[in-house]
Design a protein around this motif. Structure first.
Motif: not given
Length: 65
Positions: A1-26
């Motif tokens: 879980m990510m600690d963001f109350d609102n979607a915004g630039r920083e939240a999306y950047e963290v989400a991108n980092d989590v996604v890329v860190g958890s996949v073998d292929r995008l």
């Protein structure tokens, strides 16, 4: 879980980092055009920088709505 109350630039950047860190292929549905920070182009670039294989899917003749 990510600690963001609102979607915004920083939240999306963290989400991108989590996604890329958890996949073998995008697989990205992307027209190849640039855009805002933390958009599809950014996550594709991040994956490529980290050596994650990337498949970009965009059908010929497709257009943004």
């Amino acid at each position: 879980m990510m600690d963001f109350d609102n979607a915004g630039r920083e939240a999306y950047e963290v989400a991108n980092d989590v996604v890329v860190g958890s996949v073998d292929r995008l697989v990205a549905v992307w027209d190849g055009e640039g855009g805002s920070k933390a958009g599809t182009g950014t996550v594709v670039e991040l994956a490529r920088e980290r050596g994650v294989p990337v498949d970009v899917v965009w059908l010929e003749g497709a257009a943004r709505g």
